[in-house]
Design a protein around this motif. Structure first.
Motif, PDB file in Angstrom:
ATOM      1  N   PRO A 223     -15.976  29.527  -6.071  1.00  0.00           N
ATOM      2  CA  PRO A 223     -15.010  30.434  -6.337  1.00  0.00           C
ATOM      3  C   PRO A 223     -13.683  29.705  -6.463  1.00  0.00           C
ATOM      4  O   PRO A 223     -12.840  30.012  -7.336  1.00  0.00           O
ATOM      5  N   TYR A 224     -13.501  28.691  -5.659  1.00  0.00           N
ATOM      6  CA  TYR A 224     -12.139  27.587  -5.738  1.00  0.00           C
ATOM      7  C   TYR A 224     -12.319  27.136  -6.830  1.00  0.00           C
ATOM      8  O   TYR A 224     -11.310  26.959  -7.624  1.00  0.00           O
ATOM      9  N   LEU A 225     -13.508  26.604  -7.344  1.00  0.00           N
ATOM     10  CA  LEU A 225     -13.452  25.681  -8.662  1.00  0.00           C
ATOM     11  C   LEU A 225     -13.174  26.720  -9.773  1.00  0.00           C
ATOM     12  O   LEU A 225     -12.458  26.424 -10.675  1.00  0.00           O
ATOM     13  N   PHE A 226     -13.549  28.057  -9.670  1.00  0.00           N
ATOM     14  CA  PHE A 226     -13.329  29.012 -10.843  1.00  0.00           C
ATOM     15  C   PHE A 226     -12.004  29.217 -10.870  1.00  0.00           C
ATOM     16  O   PHE A 226     -11.331  29.456 -11.965  1.00  0.00           O
ATOM     17  N   PHE A 227     -11.366  29.370  -9.676  1.00  0.00           N
ATOM     18  CA  PHE A 227      -9.885  29.636  -9.616  1.00  0.00           C
ATOM     19  C   PHE A 227      -9.045  28.620 -10.294  1.00  0.00           C
ATOM     20  O   PHE A 227      -8.052  28.831 -10.929  1.00  0.00           O
ATOM     21  N   VAL A 228      -9.235  27.405  -9.892  1.00  0.00           N
ATOM     22  CA  VAL A 228      -8.623  26.291 -10.418  1.00  0.00           C
ATOM     23  C   VAL A 228      -8.794  26.277 -11.972  1.00  0.00           C
ATOM     24  O   VAL A 228      -7.688  25.857 -12.625  1.00  0.00           O
ATOM     25  N   MET A 229      -9.936  26.295 -12.372  1.00  0.00           N
ATOM     26  CA  MET A 229     -10.260  26.414 -13.707  1.00  0.00           C
ATOM     27  C   MET A 229      -9.397  27.577 -14.461  1.00  0.00           C
ATOM     28  O   MET A 229      -8.981  27.192 -15.787  1.00  0.00           O
ATOM     29  N   TRP A 230      -9.270  28.641 -13.991  1.00  0.00           N
ATOM     30  CA  TRP A 230      -8.275  29.632 -14.587  1.00  0.00           C
ATOM     31  C   TRP A 230      -6.922  29.282 -14.506  1.00  0.00           C
ATOM     32  O   TRP A 230      -6.185  29.583 -15.474  1.00  0.00           O
TER      33      TRP A 230
ATOM     34  N   ASP B 117      -5.707  26.340 -14.672  1.00  0.00           N
ATOM     35  CA  ASP B 117      -5.610  25.342 -15.564  1.00  0.00           C
ATOM     36  C   ASP B 117      -5.430  25.738 -16.995  1.00  0.00           C
ATOM     37  O   ASP B 117      -4.794  25.305 -17.832  1.00  0.00           O
ATOM     38  N   LEU B 118      -6.335  26.814 -17.188  1.00  0.00           N
ATOM     39  CA  LEU B 118      -6.427  27.279 -18.515  1.00  0.00           C
ATOM     40  C   LEU B 118      -5.178  28.339 -18.962  1.00  0.00           C
ATOM     41  O   LEU B 118      -4.471  28.013 -19.975  1.00  0.00           O
ATOM     42  N   VAL B 119      -4.562  28.983 -17.926  1.00  0.00           N
ATOM     43  CA  VAL B 119      -3.427  29.566 -18.069  1.00  0.00           C
ATOM     44  C   VAL B 119      -2.175  28.830 -18.582  1.00  0.00           C
ATOM     45  O   VAL B 119      -1.227  28.975 -19.148  1.00  0.00           O
ATOM     46  N   THR B 120      -2.163  27.773 -17.536  1.00  0.00           N
ATOM     47  CA  THR B 120      -1.087  26.949 -17.769  1.00  0.00           C
ATOM     48  C   THR B 120      -1.121  26.285 -18.974  1.00  0.00           C
ATOM     49  O   THR B 120      -0.233  26.056 -19.765  1.00  0.00           O
ATOM     50  N   TYR B 121      -2.273  25.690 -19.633  1.00  0.00           N
ATOM     51  CA  TYR B 121      -2.265  25.005 -20.778  1.00  0.00           C
ATOM     52  C   TYR B 121      -1.955  26.092 -21.767  1.00  0.00           C
ATOM     53  O   TYR B 121      -1.356  25.716 -22.650  1.00  0.00           O
ATOM     54  N   LEU B 122      -2.439  27.317 -21.807  1.00  0.00           N
ATOM     55  CA  LEU B 122      -1.954  28.450 -22.855  1.00  0.00           C
ATOM     56  C   LEU B 122      -0.448  28.702 -23.023  1.00  0.00           C
ATOM     57  O   LEU B 122       0.023  28.735 -23.930  1.00  0.00           O
ATOM     58  N   HIS B 123       0.192  28.377 -21.804  1.00  0.00           N
ATOM     59  CA  HIS B 123       1.772  28.663 -21.766  1.00  0.00           C
ATOM     60  C   HIS B 123       2.289  27.633 -22.365  1.00  0.00           C
ATOM     61  O   HIS B 123       3.576  27.613 -22.624  1.00  0.00           O
ATOM     62  N   HIS B 124       1.776  26.597 -22.422  1.00  0.00           N
ATOM     63  CA  HIS B 124       2.493  25.044 -22.982  1.00  0.00           C
ATOM     64  C   HIS B 124       1.856  24.413 -24.366  1.00  0.00           C
ATOM     65  O   HIS B 124       2.307  23.463 -24.535  1.00  0.00           O
ATOM     66  N   HIS B 125       0.901  25.363 -24.800  1.00  0.00           N
ATOM     67  CA  HIS B 125       0.382  24.889 -26.113  1.00  0.00           C
ATOM     68  C   HIS B 125       0.220  25.914 -27.009  1.00  0.00           C
ATOM     69  O   HIS B 125      -0.182  27.260 -26.510  1.00  0.00           O
ATOM     70  N   ASP B 126       0.308  25.895 -28.293  1.00  0.00           N
ATOM     71  CA  ASP B 126       0.282  27.089 -29.332  1.00  0.00           C
ATOM     72  C   ASP B 126      -0.750  26.488 -30.275  1.00  0.00           C
ATOM     73  O   ASP B 126      -0.870  25.122 -30.598  1.00  0.00           O
ATOM     74  N   HIS B 127      -1.721  27.353 -30.879  1.00  0.00           N
ATOM     75  CA  HIS B 127      -2.753  26.867 -31.660  1.00  0.00           C
ATOM     76  C   HIS B 127      -2.016  26.907 -33.067  1.00  0.00           C
ATOM     77  O   HIS B 127      -2.651  26.308 -34.114  1.00  0.00           O
ATOM     78  N   ASP B 128      -0.996  27.898 -33.493  1.00  0.00           N
ATOM     79  CA  ASP B 128      -0.368  27.558 -34.883  1.00  0.00           C
ATOM     80  C   ASP B 128       0.709  26.497 -34.993  1.00  0.00           C
ATOM     81  O   ASP B 128       0.722  25.854 -35.917  1.00  0.00           O
ATOM     82  N   ASP B 129       1.718  26.475 -34.158  1.00  0.00           N
ATOM     83  CA  ASP B 129       2.724  25.747 -34.138  1.00  0.00           C
ATOM     84  C   ASP B 129       2.601  24.709 -32.835  1.00  0.00           C
ATOM     85  O   ASP B 129       2.368  25.043 -31.721  1.00  0.00           O
TER      86      ASP B 129
END
Length: 112
Positions: free
Chosen positions: A24-31, A33-45
């Motif tokens: 569960p801790y591994l999944f929490f950390v991966m989640w 990381d994903l949210v942080t990545y999505l907040h700082h990267h855009d697929h269009d611009d």
């Protein structure tokens, strides 16, 4: 925390501890990381990435973007309101949506 986990591994066994804590801790950390990545990267611009002297607190805050995570926003304290969180981190999570709506017209083209 490490001592507690070590004690629990002796009491419960390492496999049981891995199933109840490690995975569960591994999944929490991966989640997170994903949210942080999505907040700082855009697929269009491509968002600008400032370094050294050209970086400032305001520029850093404005190079994030808001995303709608649907029902997950509610259980993660309005996690989708990331721009206003970076600009005004002292605003409590229960006012982030209201603050975002108030800031959008002021930020204009700088709001993502």
């Amino acid at each position: 925390m490490a001592a507690l986990l070590l004690c629990l591994s002796f009491v419960m066994g390492p496999v049981q501890l891995l199933k109840l804590y490690g995975i569960p801790y591994l999944f929490f950390v991966m989640w997170l990381d994903l949210v942080t990545y999505l907040h700082h990267h855009d697929h269009d611009d491509k968002l600008p990435w400032y370094r050294g002297e050209e970086w400032s607190y305001l520029r850093g805050g404005l190079t994030t973007l808001d995303r709608d995570y649907g029902w997950i926003n509610n259980i993660h304290h309005d996690i989708g309101t990331h721009v206003i969180h970076h600009l005004f981190p002292q605003i409590p999570h229960y006012h982030l949506v209201e603050a975002t709506e108030a800031a959008k017209p002021v930020l204009g083209k700088y709001y993502r």
